[in-house]
Motif scaffolding. Structure first.
Motif, PDB file in Angstrom:
ATOM      1  N   LEU A   1       0.828  -1.207   0.000  1.00  0.00           N
ATOM      2  CA  LEU A   1       0.000   0.000   0.000  1.00  0.00           C
ATOM      3  C   LEU A   1       0.861   1.255   0.000  1.00  0.00           C
ATOM      4  O   LEU A   1       0.630   2.195  -0.768  1.00  0.00           O
ATOM      5  N   LEU A   2       1.888   1.274   0.855  1.00  0.00           N
ATOM      6  CA  LEU A   2       2.716   2.479   0.999  1.00  0.00           C
ATOM      7  C   LEU A   2       3.569   2.749  -0.228  1.00  0.00           C
ATOM      8  O   LEU A   2       4.017   3.881  -0.430  1.00  0.00           O
ATOM      9  N   ARG A   3       3.785   1.735  -1.047  1.00  0.00           N
ATOM     10  CA  ARG A   3       4.566   1.913  -2.269  1.00  0.00           C
ATOM     11  C   ARG A   3       3.687   2.211  -3.484  1.00  0.00           C
ATOM     12  O   ARG A   3       4.198   2.444  -4.572  1.00  0.00           O
ATOM     13  N   ALA A   4       2.385   2.208  -3.293  1.00  0.00           N
ATOM     14  CA  ALA A   4       1.468   2.351  -4.413  1.00  0.00           C
ATOM     15  C   ALA A   4       1.329   3.808  -4.838  1.00  0.00           C
ATOM     16  O   ALA A   4       1.128   4.694  -4.001  1.00  0.00           O
ATOM     17  N   ASP A   5       1.419   4.056  -6.123  1.00  0.00           N
ATOM     18  CA  ASP A   5       1.211   5.413  -6.647  1.00  0.00           C
ATOM     19  C   ASP A   5      -0.189   5.910  -6.300  1.00  0.00           C
ATOM     20  O   ASP A   5      -0.383   7.114  -6.049  1.00  0.00           O
ATOM     21  N   GLU A   6      -1.157   5.005  -6.282  1.00  0.00           N
ATOM     22  CA  GLU A   6      -2.539   5.414  -5.995  1.00  0.00           C
ATOM     23  C   GLU A   6      -2.658   6.016  -4.594  1.00  0.00           C
ATOM     24  O   GLU A   6      -3.459   6.939  -4.381  1.00  0.00           O
ATOM     25  N   PHE A   7      -1.886   5.483  -3.638  1.00  0.00           N
ATOM     26  CA  PHE A   7      -1.948   6.023  -2.281  1.00  0.00           C
ATOM     27  C   PHE A   7      -1.465   7.467  -2.241  1.00  0.00           C
ATOM     28  O   PHE A   7      -2.004   8.293  -1.495  1.00  0.00           O
ATOM     29  N   TRP A   8      -0.462   7.792  -3.044  1.00  0.00           N
ATOM     30  CA  TRP A   8       0.155   9.117  -3.018  1.00  0.00           C
ATOM     31  C   TRP A   8      -0.391  10.032  -4.119  1.00  0.00           C
ATOM     32  O   TRP A   8       0.174  11.090  -4.389  1.00  0.00           O
ATOM     33  N   SER A   9      -1.477   9.669  -4.738  1.00  0.00           N
ATOM     34  CA  SER A   9      -1.998  10.448  -5.861  1.00  0.00           C
ATOM     35  C   SER A   9      -2.744  11.690  -5.379  1.00  0.00           C
ATOM     36  O   SER A   9      -3.233  11.751  -4.244  1.00  0.00           O
ATOM     37  N   ARG A  10      -2.840  12.653  -6.269  1.00  0.00           N
ATOM     38  CA  ARG A  10      -3.626  13.856  -5.975  1.00  0.00           C
ATOM     39  C   ARG A  10      -5.079  13.500  -5.715  1.00  0.00           C
ATOM     40  O   ARG A  10      -5.737  14.072  -4.843  1.00  0.00           O
ATOM     41  N   GLU A  11      -5.591  12.522  -6.452  1.00  0.00           N
ATOM     42  CA  GLU A  11      -6.982  12.123  -6.292  1.00  0.00           C
ATOM     43  C   GLU A  11      -7.258  11.562  -4.899  1.00  0.00           C
ATOM     44  O   GLU A  11      -8.352  11.741  -4.344  1.00  0.00           O
ATOM     45  N   ALA A  12      -6.269  10.882  -4.316  1.00  0.00           N
ATOM     46  CA  ALA A  12      -6.465  10.293  -2.989  1.00  0.00           C
ATOM     47  C   ALA A  12      -6.281  11.300  -1.866  1.00  0.00           C
ATOM     48  O   ALA A  12      -6.751  11.085  -0.742  1.00  0.00           O
ATOM     49  N   TYR A  13      -5.603  12.404  -2.145  1.00  0.00           N
ATOM     50  CA  TYR A  13      -5.284  13.398  -1.113  1.00  0.00           C
ATOM     51  C   TYR A  13      -6.564  14.019  -0.563  1.00  0.00           C
ATOM     52  O   TYR A  13      -7.384  14.561  -1.303  1.00  0.00           O
ATOM     53  N   GLN A  14      -6.762  13.923   0.746  1.00  0.00           N
ATOM     54  CA  GLN A  14      -7.947  14.434   1.440  1.00  0.00           C
ATOM     55  C   GLN A  14      -9.245  13.910   0.830  1.00  0.00           C
ATOM     56  O   GLN A  14     -10.278  14.583   0.843  1.00  0.00           O
ATOM     57  N   ALA A  15      -9.206  12.696   0.319  1.00  0.00           N
ATOM     58  CA  ALA A  15     -10.394  12.106  -0.291  1.00  0.00           C
ATOM     59  C   ALA A  15     -11.247  11.335   0.706  1.00  0.00           C
ATOM     60  O   ALA A  15     -12.383  10.976   0.399  1.00  0.00           O
ATOM     61  N   LYS A  16     -10.705  11.042   1.875  1.00  0.00           N
ATOM     62  CA  LYS A  16     -11.451  10.309   2.892  1.00  0.00           C
ATOM     63  C   LYS A  16     -12.052  11.277   3.903  1.00  0.00           C
ATOM     64  O   LYS A  16     -11.455  12.296   4.250  1.00  0.00           O
ATOM     65  N   PHE A  17     -13.242  10.936   4.384  1.00  0.00           N
ATOM     66  CA  PHE A  17     -13.930  11.737   5.393  1.00  0.00           C
ATOM     67  C   PHE A  17     -13.736  11.074   6.752  1.00  0.00           C
ATOM     68  O   PHE A  17     -13.935   9.871   6.901  1.00  0.00           O
ATOM     69  N   LYS A  18     -13.350  11.851   7.735  1.00  0.00           N
ATOM     70  CA  LYS A  18     -13.045  11.290   9.047  1.00  0.00           C
ATOM     71  C   LYS A  18     -14.291  10.707   9.716  1.00  0.00           C
ATOM     72  O   LYS A  18     -15.364  11.304   9.689  1.00  0.00           O
ATOM     73  N   THR A  19     -14.114   9.546  10.319  1.00  0.00           N
ATOM     74  CA  THR A  19     -15.151   9.019  11.210  1.00  0.00           C
ATOM     75  C   THR A  19     -15.138   9.847  12.493  1.00  0.00           C
ATOM     76  O   THR A  19     -14.188  10.593  12.754  1.00  0.00           O
ATOM     77  N   PRO A  20     -16.168   9.745  13.332  1.00  0.00           N
ATOM     78  CA  PRO A  20     -16.137  10.467  14.611  1.00  0.00           C
ATOM     79  C   PRO A  20     -14.895  10.144  15.444  1.00  0.00           C
ATOM     80  O   PRO A  20     -14.316  11.024  16.080  1.00  0.00           O
TER      81      PRO A  20
END
Length: 519
Positions: free
Chosen positions: A388-407
């Motif tokens: 996962l940490l070596r994946a380009d997808e993890f470090w992509s612009r599209e992934a940046y701040q793409a997740k919404f925090k749980t409580p």
């Protein structure tokens, strides 16, 4: 009060904007690689619970690139990171972390027995009423609170942030509900012994540890699953003759709950290719996997798992197309071996992992690479995580701040950003319960969702604004310091908007901003 109303009103406006905030990045940035500072903040937000002032200072001193390289190497080797003295002292003072399974279950049963006797003296009945049940909860609740305090303290203070995030992920994957019977008093032991030692180890080891842990055996009822026609030992039958009301507590036959969730949730996935007959056959293979409750009854010590051959179904079985020979406990162990290495398990875990760490709709190519790595390494979770940490997808612009925090993530990231210690765990646990995510409180086996759809709604956002107001007033942190800690995760529009607001409200508004609610 006026300031609080101001923050709530302004925060509500920001929260409303959050409902529309998940848009494609501006064209100029859509394909741009993350800057070094953005990569550092992305790592802190996805592989931990957000930056704290010390992280910001280290990034500024070392440079974002060198800091990130060192951070990633350390996070994959958490045993090399020294634990802060304050955290060590906190954990050492939590009794629940130092009691064995038999001692824990023994305390629960003592509380139940005392409540039952009190009820019997009060009304001559045998079924505990609400007051008696509350008395049981009052006696075991302190240990459940300690379990929560341990989790929160580690998540906030441990430098091994990836380990903490992985502990949350895998606990949620193998969820148990603290509100069922004795599970609550056992939940700290479950996390500490069945989950944490294996988050960067072998999946098969974690699968086996959860399968044999009393918290899981009680939660999904496998401790009550026995071969049809099972008769208790003569000693137990004599007791039943004297106290027939106890008969309802004895195992009544085959229970398929654990076998179903073991395949549907823990391994193969709902589309894993098994049938209802496979569920039944697996449940039969797992009969006899239960608890040696006598240890708790006589004040014994040690682990509680025990295989009872008298409760095991020795009949012929066919499971996943294979004929299963009658080999006692080995039948269940063989089933865990098969499930841990099944291609459907690799795909199921890869999707969940990518969804939790990359995007609600994870890139299919990344899911495939994760699944291939899982299969190729025999379920080595360190290598799984490294992929996962070596994946380009993890470090992509599209992934940046793409997740919404749980409580849970929102609370922890707020406390870390403000550098606030977990001074009163009960208040923090109450805040999580109010936000709809009580710690260890997911009643269903599938645990809590980690997608935006589960948490991004007006009521939940309003609760976050209220928490932001409380924390902002309590912290005493200047908006400049908080802004420096959050660094590149704050957009220029957010900085400009906050700069126009009264300084006394800026910290709370920043915590209520759409930028801060994303990770």
């Amino acid at each position: 009060m006026r300031n609080r109303r101001f923050v709530l009103g302004s925060g509500a406006a920001l929260a409303g904007a959050m409902m529309l905030a998940r848009r494609a990045p501006a064209a100029a940035l859509a394909n741009a690689p993350l800057s070094a500072d953005e990569r550092a903040l992305h790592a802190l937000n996805r592989l931990g619970y957000g930056p704290c002032p010390a992280d910001a200072a280290a990034i500024a001193a070392q440079g974002a690139g060198p800091w990130l390289e060192r951070f990633l190497g350390e996070q994959l080797e958490p045993r090399r990171l020294p634990q802060p003295e304050g955290l060590s002292a906190t954990l050492a003072g939590l009794e629940v972390l130092h009691l064995g399974q038999a001692e824990l279950l023994g305390r629960y049963r003592e509380a139940v027995k005392a409540a039952r006797e009190a009820r019997r003296e009060k009304a001559g009945g045998m079924t505990p009423d609400a007051d008696a049940l509350n008395a049981v909860r009052d006696k075991v609740r302190p240990l459940v609170v300690q379990a929560g305090a341990a989790r929160l303290s580690r998540a906030l203070q441990s430098p091994a942030q990836l380990e903490e995030v992985l502990a949350e992920f895998w606990f949620n994957h193998f969820n148990v509900f603290a509100g069922k019977n004795a599970v609550g008093i056992l939940v700290a032991d479950y996390e500490q012994r069945a989950i944490r030692p294996h988050v960067l180890g072998r999946f098969r080891d974690m699968l086996g540890a959860t399968a044999r842990h009393p918290a899981m055996l009680i939660y999904l009822d496998n401790a009550q699953s026995v071969v049809a026609g099972y008769q208790p030992p003569q000693r137990a039958r004599r007791l039943l003759d004297q106290r027939p009301e106890l008969k309802a507590r004895l195992p009544q036959g085959l229970n398929e709950n654990y076998a179903r969730e073991l395949m549907e949730l823990h391994t193969l996935g709902v589309d894993g290719g098994y049938t209802q007959r496979d569920v039944t056959e697996l449940a039969r293979m797992l009969t006899g996997w239960g608890l040696d409750s006598r240890k708790a009854l006589v004040g014994g010590s040690g682990d509680l798992f025990a295989f009872d051959a008298r409760k095991h179904d020795t009949g012929a079985k066919t499971w996943l197309g294979q004929v299963v020979k009658a080999t006692g406990q080995a039948e269940g162990e063989r089933a865990l071996d098969v499930l841990a290495t099944h291609p459907a398990t690799a795909r199921h875990l890869a999707f969940k992992f990518a969804q939790a760490f990359v995007a609600d709709e994870p890139p299919p190519a990344l899911v495939t690479r994760l699944a291939d790595n899982f299969s190729a390494t025999g379920g080595d979770l360190r290598e799984f995580t490294r992929t996962l940490l070596r994946a380009d997808e993890f470090w992509s612009r599209e992934a940046y701040q793409a997740k919404f925090k749980t409580p849970y993530q929102y609370l922890l990231s707020s406390l870390r950003a403000l550098d606030l210690p977990p001074a009163n765990p009960q208040n923090l646990l109450a805040a999580l319960a109010q936000a709809g995510q009580p710690l260890f409180g997911a009643a269903t086996p599938d645990g809590y969702k980690n997608t935006a759809a589960a948490w991004r709604n007006p009521e939940a956002l309003t609760q976050r604004v209220q928490l932001a107001t409380t924390l902002g007033q309590r912290s005493g942190v200047s908006p400049q310091r908080l802004g420096a800690t959050l660094g590149a995760s704050l957009s220029e529009p957010t900085r400009r908007t906050l700069a126009a607001e009264p300084p006394a409200q800026q910290v709370a508004l920043l915590l209520a901003s759409p930028d801060f609610m994303k990770r």
